[in-house]
Design an enzyme around this catalytic site. Sequence first.
Site: not given
Length: 162
Positions: A80, A116
Amino acid sequence: MRIDKENYYLDIAQTVLERSTCLRRCYGAIIVQHDEIVSTGYNGAPRGRMNCADLNYCTREEMNIPSGQRYELCRSVHAEANAIISAARSEVLGSTLYMVCRDPKTGELIPNSTSCSMCRRLIINAGISRIVIRDTPTEYRVVDVQKEWVEEDDSLPPKIRR
């Protein structure tokens, strides 16, 4: 029968994860805005550094650190983050990030994977609106970033949350 748009983009993100160099989890991500791919990213060591696949060594694996913990010991930049780094903010505002995770040992998709806490913060600040995460070859989840990651701020203890 024609593939739906969400699975079309997830298939592309799944192809991107084939570039991952992580020994624990292979992630691929693409950012799509106005039905165009803006950027792609996979998890791997920063440019110029040796990656875990080449070293055949993972610090977190050697220390038996559970998944989701002690990311500061990881050599990789997450998928990401790499996708966000590769895009201009103006192209990312209001976009959708498609993400797929695979176990490099078994080759199987990892259902219920998610970003995360660090990547969630990056996604929020980048202005990405939706995350589409593959669970099976045809099933996926959609995260509304504003509702699920901003308003329901899981980084706060329950007694402080709104």
